[in-house]
Design a protein around this motif. Structure first.
Motif, PDB file in Angstrom:
ATOM      1  N   ASN A  37    -110.452 -82.117 -18.075  1.00  0.00           N
ATOM      2  CA  ASN A  37    -111.911 -82.246 -18.008  1.00  0.00           C
ATOM      3  C   ASN A  37    -112.292 -82.703 -16.598  1.00  0.00           C
ATOM      4  O   ASN A  37    -111.758 -83.710 -16.123  1.00  0.00           O
ATOM      5  CB  ASN A  37    -112.399 -83.275 -19.032  1.00  0.00           C
ATOM      6  N   PRO A  38    -113.185 -81.980 -15.910  1.00  0.00           N
ATOM      7  CA  PRO A  38    -113.921 -80.771 -16.319  1.00  0.00           C
ATOM      8  C   PRO A  38    -112.999 -79.557 -16.346  1.00  0.00           C
ATOM      9  O   PRO A  38    -112.032 -79.483 -15.597  1.00  0.00           O
ATOM     10  CB  PRO A  38    -115.008 -80.650 -15.255  1.00  0.00           C
ATOM     11  N   LEU A  39    -113.377 -78.611 -17.199  1.00  0.00           N
ATOM     12  CA  LEU A  39    -112.501 -77.490 -17.501  1.00  0.00           C
ATOM     13  C   LEU A  39    -113.012 -76.202 -16.880  1.00  0.00           C
ATOM     14  O   LEU A  39    -114.149 -75.789 -17.121  1.00  0.00           O
ATOM     15  CB  LEU A  39    -112.406 -77.311 -19.022  1.00  0.00           C
ATOM     16  N   ASP A  40    -112.163 -75.561 -16.072  1.00  0.00           N
ATOM     17  CA  ASP A  40    -112.411 -74.177 -15.637  1.00  0.00           C
ATOM     18  C   ASP A  40    -111.682 -73.286 -16.628  1.00  0.00           C
ATOM     19  O   ASP A  40    -110.454 -73.196 -16.629  1.00  0.00           O
ATOM     20  CB  ASP A  40    -111.878 -73.969 -14.217  1.00  0.00           C
ATOM     21  N   ALA A  41    -112.444 -72.618 -17.497  1.00  0.00           N
ATOM     22  CA  ALA A  41    -111.843 -71.855 -18.602  1.00  0.00           C
ATOM     23  C   ALA A  41    -111.785 -70.363 -18.334  1.00  0.00           C
ATOM     24  O   ALA A  41    -111.374 -69.597 -19.217  1.00  0.00           O
ATOM     25  CB  ALA A  41    -112.633 -72.115 -19.894  1.00  0.00           C
ATOM     26  N   TRP A  42    -112.185 -69.902 -17.167  1.00  0.00           N
ATOM     27  CA  TRP A  42    -112.195 -68.461 -16.917  1.00  0.00           C
ATOM     28  C   TRP A  42    -110.843 -68.003 -16.385  1.00  0.00           C
ATOM     29  O   TRP A  42    -110.380 -68.452 -15.344  1.00  0.00           O
ATOM     30  CB  TRP A  42    -113.290 -68.096 -15.920  1.00  0.00           C
ATOM     31  N   GLY A  43    -110.223 -67.115 -17.122  1.00  0.00           N
ATOM     32  CA  GLY A  43    -108.933 -66.557 -16.708  1.00  0.00           C
ATOM     33  C   GLY A  43    -109.040 -65.056 -16.504  1.00  0.00           C
ATOM     34  O   GLY A  43    -109.712 -64.579 -15.588  1.00  0.00           O
ATOM     35  N   THR A  44    -108.428 -64.299 -17.410  1.00  0.00           N
ATOM     36  CA  THR A  44    -108.466 -62.839 -17.296  1.00  0.00           C
ATOM     37  C   THR A  44    -109.781 -62.250 -17.785  1.00  0.00           C
ATOM     38  O   THR A  44    -110.104 -61.105 -17.468  1.00  0.00           O
ATOM     39  CB  THR A  44    -107.333 -62.229 -18.129  1.00  0.00           C
ATOM     40  N   GLY A  45    -110.503 -63.008 -18.561  1.00  0.00           N
ATOM     41  CA  GLY A  45    -111.719 -62.475 -19.180  1.00  0.00           C
ATOM     42  C   GLY A  45    -111.486 -61.899 -20.560  1.00  0.00           C
ATOM     43  O   GLY A  45    -112.451 -61.618 -21.288  1.00  0.00           O
ATOM     44  N   ASN A  46    -110.221 -61.697 -20.942  1.00  0.00           N
ATOM     45  CA  ASN A  46    -109.933 -61.182 -22.286  1.00  0.00           C
ATOM     46  C   ASN A  46    -110.217 -62.270 -23.328  1.00  0.00           C
ATOM     47  O   ASN A  46    -109.752 -63.401 -23.203  1.00  0.00           O
ATOM     48  CB  ASN A  46    -108.463 -60.744 -22.384  1.00  0.00           C
ATOM     49  N   HIS A  47    -110.971 -61.884 -24.343  1.00  0.00           N
ATOM     50  CA  HIS A  47    -111.307 -62.799 -25.433  1.00  0.00           C
ATOM     51  C   HIS A  47    -111.949 -64.099 -24.914  1.00  0.00           C
ATOM     52  O   HIS A  47    -111.763 -65.175 -25.481  1.00  0.00           O
ATOM     53  CB  HIS A  47    -110.063 -63.150 -26.257  1.00  0.00           C
ATOM     54  N   TYR A  48    -112.713 -63.965 -23.824  1.00  0.00           N
ATOM     55  CA  TYR A  48    -113.311 -65.158 -23.219  1.00  0.00           C
ATOM     56  C   TYR A  48    -114.227 -65.882 -24.197  1.00  0.00           C
ATOM     57  O   TYR A  48    -114.343 -67.114 -24.162  1.00  0.00           O
ATOM     58  CB  TYR A  48    -114.105 -64.784 -21.954  1.00  0.00           C
ATOM     59  N   ASP A  49    -114.914 -65.122 -25.084  1.00  0.00           N
ATOM     60  CA  ASP A  49    -115.865 -65.754 -25.985  1.00  0.00           C
ATOM     61  C   ASP A  49    -115.161 -66.712 -26.945  1.00  0.00           C
ATOM     62  O   ASP A  49    -115.631 -67.825 -27.201  1.00  0.00           O
ATOM     63  CB  ASP A  49    -116.664 -64.703 -26.751  1.00  0.00           C
ATOM     64  N   VAL A  50    -114.012 -66.306 -27.465  1.00  0.00           N
ATOM     65  CA  VAL A  50    -113.246 -67.176 -28.363  1.00  0.00           C
ATOM     66  C   VAL A  50    -112.696 -68.375 -27.597  1.00  0.00           C
ATOM     67  O   VAL A  50    -112.746 -69.527 -28.071  1.00  0.00           O
ATOM     68  CB  VAL A  50    -112.096 -66.391 -29.025  1.00  0.00           C
ATOM     69  N   ILE A  51    -112.179 -68.102 -26.399  1.00  0.00           N
ATOM     70  CA  ILE A  51    -111.610 -69.177 -25.583  1.00  0.00           C
ATOM     71  C   ILE A  51    -112.669 -70.230 -25.277  1.00  0.00           C
ATOM     72  O   ILE A  51    -112.460 -71.439 -25.473  1.00  0.00           O
ATOM     73  CB  ILE A  51    -111.016 -68.604 -24.280  1.00  0.00           C
ATOM     74  N   TYR A  52    -113.836 -69.776 -24.809  1.00  0.00           N
ATOM     75  CA  TYR A  52    -114.881 -70.729 -24.418  1.00  0.00           C
ATOM     76  C   TYR A  52    -115.402 -71.510 -25.620  1.00  0.00           C
ATOM     77  O   TYR A  52    -115.614 -72.727 -25.553  1.00  0.00           O
ATOM     78  CB  TYR A  52    -116.029 -70.010 -23.701  1.00  0.00           C
ATOM     79  N   GLU A  53    -115.606 -70.836 -26.733  1.00  0.00           N
ATOM     80  CA  GLU A  53    -116.142 -71.546 -27.892  1.00  0.00           C
ATOM     81  C   GLU A  53    -115.156 -72.590 -28.407  1.00  0.00           C
ATOM     82  O   GLU A  53    -115.540 -73.728 -28.701  1.00  0.00           O
ATOM     83  CB  GLU A  53    -116.500 -70.567 -29.010  1.00  0.00           C
ATOM     84  N   ASN A  54    -113.877 -72.227 -28.503  1.00  0.00           N
ATOM     85  CA  ASN A  54    -112.890 -73.184 -28.999  1.00  0.00           C
ATOM     86  C   ASN A  54    -112.715 -74.369 -28.045  1.00  0.00           C
ATOM     87  O   ASN A  54    -112.617 -75.524 -28.469  1.00  0.00           O
ATOM     88  CB  ASN A  54    -111.544 -72.495 -29.227  1.00  0.00           C
ATOM     89  N   CYS A  55    -112.668 -74.059 -26.750  1.00  0.00           N
ATOM     90  CA  CYS A  55    -112.489 -75.137 -25.764  1.00  0.00           C
ATOM     91  C   CYS A  55    -113.721 -76.040 -25.684  1.00  0.00           C
ATOM     92  O   CYS A  55    -113.607 -77.270 -25.597  1.00  0.00           O
ATOM     93  CB  CYS A  55    -112.170 -74.548 -24.392  1.00  0.00           C
ATOM     94  N   TRP A  56    -114.898 -75.435 -25.719  1.00  0.00           N
ATOM     95  CA  TRP A  56    -116.134 -76.216 -25.636  1.00  0.00           C
ATOM     96  C   TRP A  56    -116.291 -77.097 -26.876  1.00  0.00           C
ATOM     97  O   TRP A  56    -116.668 -78.263 -26.786  1.00  0.00           O
ATOM     98  CB  TRP A  56    -117.310 -75.275 -25.466  1.00  0.00           C
TER      99      TRP A  56
END
Length: 731
Positions: free
Chosen positions: A384-403
């Motif tokens: 924290n703070p989290l940079d969650a952008w990687g490949t962009g694949n399944h970003y919506d699931v990644i961001y929602e779970n991490c957030w």
């Protein structure tokens, strides 16, 4: 009529000390009863007369009609102007006296030379409130016989509240009322922000241009001849919709009423966020003491704001972001800030600014870290703070779970989803969708923040804010808003301490009588005796007038001792060689006494040589608006060059004393250094509390009181020198 808590007037709907009428309420009962606020006819009128109504476009007389139409006002509207029979489909009346009945409110959009007669007519027919746009000044107005003074007295005598003169009126969004001289053809949604601005331009800068802010009330109070900022605050605090009061202040015209309104806001848990301009006003010319020289006019405001948890901001952007975040209504629990971003570089900006502004970051636990690891693309750090952008694949699931994981962490008090939004862009629209979903599951305060004020996001930002997810523009204003949210949390969580015990009334009366009789500064012996009577430690001491007396006193007190001139009229003894320190025996005392007597005169103070590892100073000033102020400051170079001081209203409790001491730049010196033990902070705080009790009891009899130095050590603290100038003294 709204249901409200039962009230009494404060102190009654009558005159304040400055001649204005108080329209303040203070709750005295828990049972809800239908009692209207005294300003209801003014700010929520059932009928309005628009005097000076006109068919001419782009004039106040015409614009104020259109303002009521766009606001969908449901009450009676009566244009008044003898030139017309009808304006904008409304019947127009030749005068106020020709109206069907007395309106609650009359808005006067007329020239200054008509005001006095119109006010007299309005009062005569029973108008209950007035808005005056004009300046109420006439050529040749001088002395006390001015138009402003005359209309002020008319209104006060009749008990009629006035918005203005020299104002832009108000919007009561909640009641659908606009008494405004300029027309903006835009409807506004109801909100929880009350905005009071002593600058019309500042009012419209947010009211018209920051569409994310949703107001229940916005007021331009003008010259406040009768009704003041304090009265408007009091009205707003009776509205259940008010979540935050935002203000732009140039001056407080009713100090007693303003303090009462702040007390009411504190009691009801409504934060007050404000800009107070005028920080640079000098304290006092020819001040005799550090207290007078160091405490400027703004120090009294700072002390007042600290006491009542007022959030002071420095810019309109900071005001807007802070009000927006507070208006969300959610309050933070323990912990710090959690943030998620889509940029490593912007994460570094965030961390640098958060460190600079002392915004704490949440210390996420092992479980949260594991959720982040399970979701993030390879190579991204689960921090924290989290940079969650990687490949962009399944970003919506990644961001929602991490957030979701970040927001649910026990140490997360508030969350920021940071992205430079662009309306209509699929990625940012999906970020917004994620935030809405997480917000439904988590009850902590949450906002979206852009790093750039000029991002192309207005449509998306308004939609998100209306959905309860405020969008804060700009990294610094956004982080400042978070900082203020956490500061207000900490203010509300402060433990309550008892005020210092009252001093024997006979002692208080003795010193009040003494200060009333004397017209010159007290001698040091008497000044230190005053401190001693208030429980502040001072050295053992004696005033002498002969060499033999000096020696006898020194031997009774015990070596080492200090000799100081006690001749009347010498206030800064060191400057004239009037202090002899660290005298260890009879011969040294004799030599020192002879030198002082020859140079300055025979009267000398003999006192024990006080020891201390750190030198501080106490000070007292009686502010003309808010009463006695107490100062604690670093000694020596800290007070002279670094302006190391903290100022508080008197009296203060032990918690407030510790907070003042802890805020000093010289505070680390009290921890002990170079092998010295830590100083007794509790003894120091108790002495400061007792000093504040002195200020509360005697401040109205004292111009300045300077205690310098106060020597602090592991054994306690002792006041070594003091200068007291009574109120009658003129240098």
């Amino acid at each position: 009529m709204k249901t409200a808590v039962a009230h009494r007037a404060y102190p009654e709907v009558g005159r304040s000390t400055n001649g204005r009428v108080h329209y303040l309420h203070a709750a005295v009962a828990e049972e809800p009863v239908s009692i209207p606020h005294p300003l209801t006819p003014l700010l929520a009128p059932r009928s309005i007369a628009l005097v000076g109504a006109s068919e001419t476009l782009n004039t106040p007389g015409n614009d104020m009609l259109h303002e009521l139409r766009v606001s969908r006002y449901k009450g009676e509207i009566w244009p008044v102007n003898p030139k017309y029979e009808e304006i904008e489909d409304w019947t127009c009346y030749p005068s106020l006296s020709d109206l069907p009945f007395a309106p609650d409110l009359a808005v006067l959009a007329v020239g200054n030379h008509h005001l006095e007669a119109l006010m007299g007519e309005a009062i005569r027919i029973g108008v209950k409130g007035l808005v005056i746009f004009g300046s109420a000044q006439l050529p040749g107005d001088t002395g006390h016989d001015t138009l402003q003074n005359r209309i002020q007295h008319l209104a006060i005598d009749a008990g009629v509240p006035i918005v203005g003169p020299n104002c832009m009126g108000y919007y009561n969004v909640e009641e659908g009322v606009r008494a405004f001289p300029f027309h903006l053809p835009r409807s506004l949604g109801d909100g929880g922000i009350t905005f009071i601005a002593q600058s019309g331009s500042v009012l419209t800068s947010l009211l018209w241009n920051e569409r994310k802010l949703a107001f229940n009330l916005a007021i331009s109070p003008g010259n406040e001849l009768v009704t003041t900022v304090a009265d408007y605050m009091d009205y707003a605090l009776d509205l259940p919709s008010t979540k935050v009061i935002a203000m732009f202040l140039e001056a407080v015209r009713d100090p007693g009423g303003f303090v009462a309104a702040l007390e009411k806001a504190q009691a009801r848990g409504v934060p007050v966020v404000l800009i107070k301009v005028g920080r640079s006003v000098a304290a006092a010319a020819l001040a005799m003491s550090h207290s007078g020289a160091m405490a400027g006019n703004d120090d009294a405001y700072e002390a007042l704001f600290r006491r009542y948890g007022v959030i002071r901001v420095s810019s309109i952007d900071e005001l807007a972001s802070t009000a927006l975040l507070f208006a969300q209504g959610r309050r933070p629990g323990p912990g710090g800030l959690a943030a998620i971003l889509d940029s490593g570089g912007e994460r570094e900006i965030l961390l640098d600014l958060a460190d600079q502004l002392n915004v704490p970051m949440a210390n996420i636990n092992h479980n949260t870290v594991q959720v982040l690891k399970d979701n993030l693309d390879h190579g991204l750090e689960p921090i924290n703070p989290l940079d969650a952008w990687g490949t962009g694949n399944h970003y919506d699931v990644i961001y929602e779970n991490c957030w979701q994981a970040l927001m649910e962490d026990p140490d997360t008090a508030v969350g920021l989803f940071i992205a430079d939004l662009t309306s209509g862009f699929y990625l940012h629209e999906s970020f917004a969708h994620i935030c809405r979903r997480v917000k439904m599951r988590v009850k902590k305060p949450m906002a979206i923040m852009t790093n750039h004020v000029g991002s192309e996001h207005q449509d998306l930002a308004i939609r998100m804010t209306q959905a309860g997810l405020p969008v804060l523009d700009g990294t610094q204003p956004g982080l400042l808003a978070v900082m203020h949210l956490l500061e207000y949390r900490d203010f509300q969580a402060r433990p309550q301490y008892d005020l210092p015990e009252s001093i024997d009334p006979a002692i208080v009366q003795h010193w009040r009588d003494r200060l009333d009789r004397v017209d010159r500064p007290l001698g040091e012996f008497e000044a230190l005796s005053l401190l001693s009577d208030y429980g502040i430690a001072v050295p053992q001491m004696q005033v002498v007038e002969h060499r033999d007396e000096a020696v006898a006193a020194a031997e009774t007190i015990g070596y080492p001792v200090v000799l100081k001139t006690a001749m009347p009229g010498i206030f800064h003894k060191t400057d004239v060689g009037g202090v002899k320190l660290n005298l260890h025996n009879r011969s040294e005392v004799i030599e020192a006494y002879d030198e002082l007597a020859a140079a300055l005169g025979p009267m000398v103070l003999v006192s024990r040589m006080a020891r201390g590892e750190v030198e501080l100073a106490f000070g007292l000033l009686n502010d003309r608006q808010f009463g006695p102020l107490v100062m604690v400051a670093g000694g020596g170079v800290f007070i002279e060059m670094l302006k190391d001081r903290q100022v508080a209203l008197a009296p203060m409790d032990l918690g407030a004393a510790h907070r003042c001491i802890n805020a000093l730049k010289s505070r680390p010196m009290l921890n002990g250094f170079r092998g010295k033990p830590p100083c007794d902070l509790n003894a120091l705080a108790r002495a400061l509390c007792q000093f504040s009790q002195l200020a509360d009891d005697l401040g109205d009899r004292i111009n300045e009181l300077d205690v310098n130095p106060v020597k602090v050590s592991a054994q306690g603290c002792v006041a070594v020198d003091a200068l007291v100038t009574p109120r009658q003294f003129r240098s």
